[in-house]
Write an enzyme that holds these catalytic residues in place. Structure first.
Site, PDB file in Angstrom:
ATOM      1  CB  CYS A  19      -0.726   3.854   3.335  1.00 17.83           C
ATOM      2  SG  CYS A  19      -1.947   4.943   2.596  1.00 17.83           S
ATOM      3  CB  CYS A  33      -7.487   2.468  -7.551  1.00 22.26           C
ATOM      4  SG  CYS A  33      -7.276   3.811  -8.748  1.00 22.26           S
ATOM      5  CB  SER A  34      -5.343  -0.457  -3.250  1.00 19.08           C
ATOM      6  OG  SER A  34      -5.250   0.866  -2.759  1.00 19.08           O
ATOM      7  CE  LYS A  82      -6.815  -3.304  -8.817  1.00 21.97           C
ATOM      8  NZ  LYS A  82      -8.099  -3.455  -8.114  1.00 21.97           N
ATOM      9  CG  HIS A 126      -4.708   0.082   1.177  1.00 18.12           C
ATOM     10  ND1 HIS A 126      -3.854  -0.103   2.237  1.00 18.12           N
ATOM     11  CD2 HIS A 126      -4.363   1.289   0.641  1.00 18.12           C
ATOM     12  CE1 HIS A 126      -3.049   0.944   2.329  1.00 18.12           C
ATOM     13  NE2 HIS A 126      -3.335   1.809   1.396  1.00 18.12           N
TER      14      HIS A 126
END
Lengths: 399, 73
Positions: free
Chosen positions: A97, A220-221, A342, A346
Site C-alpha cells: 500500500c 476498514c478502508s 476510509k 484506497h
C-alpha cells in the site's frame, strides 16, 4: 524557522518542490481500465504545470498488484507510452500500500541528487473488477504467505490483532476506533473526489457488520479504483511552472519485517516512528510544527497508532486524542481532511501520491469546503502491509 | 512450540476464499515458553481464548498449527 535545505542527507543535494498535481476521483468505475485512469491523472497533472510529455525526464509509477488485478505487467512504460512519454526511464515501484509513496521518495531523491529535473510520479490501482474474496487474496500477498497468510490471516485480521493488543495495553476502546471512522467520513463528505461521500453516525460505526473482531466494516478502508499524479522539479526552477510551488521539506522511507508476528511490539509501527524522526530532522521541524496530516488509515486502528508514532499524541493516547476531536477539521491537528482511505477510498497503488495531492491542495489553500485555517506545513504518512514499509513526507508552503 | 501464552487474537468473520467454510475462526499470535518465539496460529474447535491465556499445541493441518487452552494442573 529557517530554510532547512542544509538538512538534506548530503549537503550538496538540491531542494525539491511539487509543481503540479492531478487526480481522478476514487470509486468503483466498471467502465474504466487501469491505463485510462493513470493517463487521466497524469494528463491533469501535466496540464496543471503546463508541462508537455516531452519535458518529462523520468516516470515513476506506484502500483501494488496490476498483474493480479488486471493481468498487465510492465506497467510504467505501458502508462507512460499512452501519455506520449517515451525515451526516458519509466519504472514501477511495488511496496504494497506504500507503492506510490515509495515511488515519490525515490523520485524526490533523484531530483535532489541532480539526476533529473522534471519528474512525473503516478500511482494507480484498478481493484473493483475482481470479487471480494479474490481482492482479499491479492491484498494478502502483502503479508507473509508462508506464515500468517497460510494460517488464515487477512489484512483486517492482522490490524484487528493490532487493535486487540492496543486495547489490552492502553485501554483503547471501540468508541475510539469508531470516532476515527465518523471523523473521516465527515471530511470525505466534503471531498467531491471521494469514493464514499457519506456521513456516518457513531451508532452506525459501532454496529457495523463484523469483519475481524473488534473491527467492523466501518473500521476498514474501501476497495477502490483510481489514480493520482504529481510533478516535481528543483525548487530553483519551480517558478517556470507554477506560482504556488510546495516544497518537500523532509522525506524518508523505512522498512521493517513483513510478518506481524516478527515484530516485538505490534502496538507501534517501528518503521513509521523511524521514518517520522528522519523526516522531521531533515525538515528541521517537530510534530508540534505540523499543521495537518494525511495518515494511512487503512483501518481505524492504523490512524490511532500512527498519530502516536508521529508524536501527535502520547503513546497509548491516540484513541482519546481522536475521540476528543483533536484530529477533526477544526481540531488542533487535523488528520485526513480528505476523508482518508476510509472515505476517500484506497486504490492501493494510488494512495501515497493521492495523499501528496491532498496535502498540496490544503497547503495552497485550494481544498474548498474542507479547507483548514492553518495550512503551511503538512505531513503525509504512507504504510505498506502491516508496517513493513513506511514513507513519511513533510511539505511546506510559501510562508 | 508446544506451550505458550496468547499475545493477541481476533475472530475472523470475513475469511479468505479457501477458509470461508471455517469462518468464524480465531486467529492468534502465540508467544512460546521455550524461546520466546512467536507464531500466527489458530485455536482448535469452537473454544475462544483471550490475551494472556495459556495454550498448548493441539494439532497441525497442512502446516497450520492449532492450539487449545491449557487445563490448569
Amino acid at each position: 524557522m529557517g530554510l532547512p535545505w542544509h538538512c538534506y542527507p548530503k549537503s550538496d543535494m538540491r531542494p525539491v518542490a511539487v509543481i503540479g498535481i492531478g487526480k481522478t476521483s476514487f470509486g468503483a468505475f466498471a467502465d474504466r481500465d487501469l491505463r485510462s485512469l493513470a493517463v487521466e491523472a497524469g494528463n491533469l497533472c501535466l496540464a496543471s504545470a503546463n508541462v508537455k510529455p516531452s519535458q518529462v525526464e523520468a516516470f515513476y509509477l506506484g502500483n501494488f498488484a496490476g498483474p493480479s488485478f488486471v493481468g498487465q505487467n510492465h506497467l510504467a512504460p505501458y502508462v507512460a507510452g499512452a501519455m506520449g512519454i517515451t525515451g526516458v526511464p519509466a519504472t514501477r515501484f511495488e511496496a504494497a500500500c506504500a507503492s506510490s509513496g515509495s515511488a515519490f521518495y525515490h523520485a524526490a531523491m533523484a531530483v535532489a541528487a541532480g539526476i533529473h529535473d522534471v519528474v512525473l510520479i503516478s500511482g494507480v490501482e484498478k481493484m473493483t473488477s475482481q470479487s471480494t474474496p479474490r481482492v482479499a487474496e491479492i491484498l494478502a500477498g502483502a503479508g507473509d504467505s508462508m506464515g500468517e497468510v497460510r494460517a488464515g490471516a487477512t489484512f483486517p485480521a492482522l490490524f484487528a490483532m493490532i487493535a486487540r493488543r492496543h486495547m489490552h495495553e492502553y485501554g483503547t476502546r471501540r468508541e475510539h476506533l469508531a470516532a476515527v471512522a465518523v471523523k473521516n467520513h465527515a471530511n470525505g463528505a466534503k471531498n467531491p473526489q471521494a469514493h464514499m461521500r457519506k456521513i456516518i453516525s457513531m451508532e452506525q460505526a459501532l454496529n457495523g457488520k463484523p469483519i475481524a473482531d473488534p473491527l467492523t466494516v466501518f473500521d476498514c478502508s474501501l476497495v477502490s479504483d483510481g489514480a493520482a499524479a504529481v510533478l516535481i522539479a528543483p525548487l530553483e526552477r519551480a517558478a517556470e511552472f507554477t506560482s504556488k510551488p510546495v516544497r518537500i521539506l523532509g522525506i524518508s522511507q523505512v522498512s521493517d519485517h513483513v510478518a506481524l508476528d516478527a515484530k516485538q511490539d505490534i502496538t507501534t509501527f517501528a518503521a513509521v516512528r523511524t521514518a517520522g524522526e528522519k523526516a522531521y530532522k531533515m525538515a528541521g521541524v517537530t510534530a508540534a510544527d505540523i499543521d495537518l496530516a494525511e495518515i494511512h488509515d487503512c483501518f481505524t486502528i492504523a490512524e490511532i497508532v500512527a498519530t502516536e508514532d508521529l508524536g501527535f499524541a502520547k503513546k497509548g493516547d491516540g484513541g482519546p486524542f481522536a475521540a476528543e476531536g483533536h484530529t477533526s477539521l477544526t481540531g488542533s491537528k487535523p488528520v485526513n481532511t480528505s476523508g482518508g482511505l476510509k472515505s476517500k477510498g484506497h486504490p492501493v497503488g494510488a494512495t501515497g501520491v493521492g495523499q501528496i495531492c491532498d496535502l498540496v491542495l490544503q497547503i495552497r489553500g485550494e481544498a474548498g469546503e474542507r479547507q483548514i485555517a492553518k495550512h503551511n506545513i503538512g505531513l503525509a504518512q504512507n504504510l505498506g502491509g502491516s508496517g513493513a514499509t513506511a514513507v513519511v513526507t513533510i511539505l511546506g508552503g510559501a510562508q | 512450540m508446544n506451550q505458550g501464552v496468547i499475545y493477541t487474537e481476533t475472530i475472523v468473520h470475513s475469511a479468505p476464499e479457501q477458509f470461508v467454510s471455517e469462518a468464524p475462526y480465531q486467529l492468534v499470535i502465540v508467544v512460546f515458553d521455550d524461546d520466546g518465539g512467536r507464531l500466527t496460529a489458530r485455536v482448535a474447535g469452537s473454544e475462544r481464548v483471550v490475551i494472556g491465556d495459556r495454550v498448548e499445541f493441539d494439532h497441525d493441518r497442512d502446516g497450520i498449527r492449532f492450539y487449545r487452552k491449557s487445563v490448569p494442573r
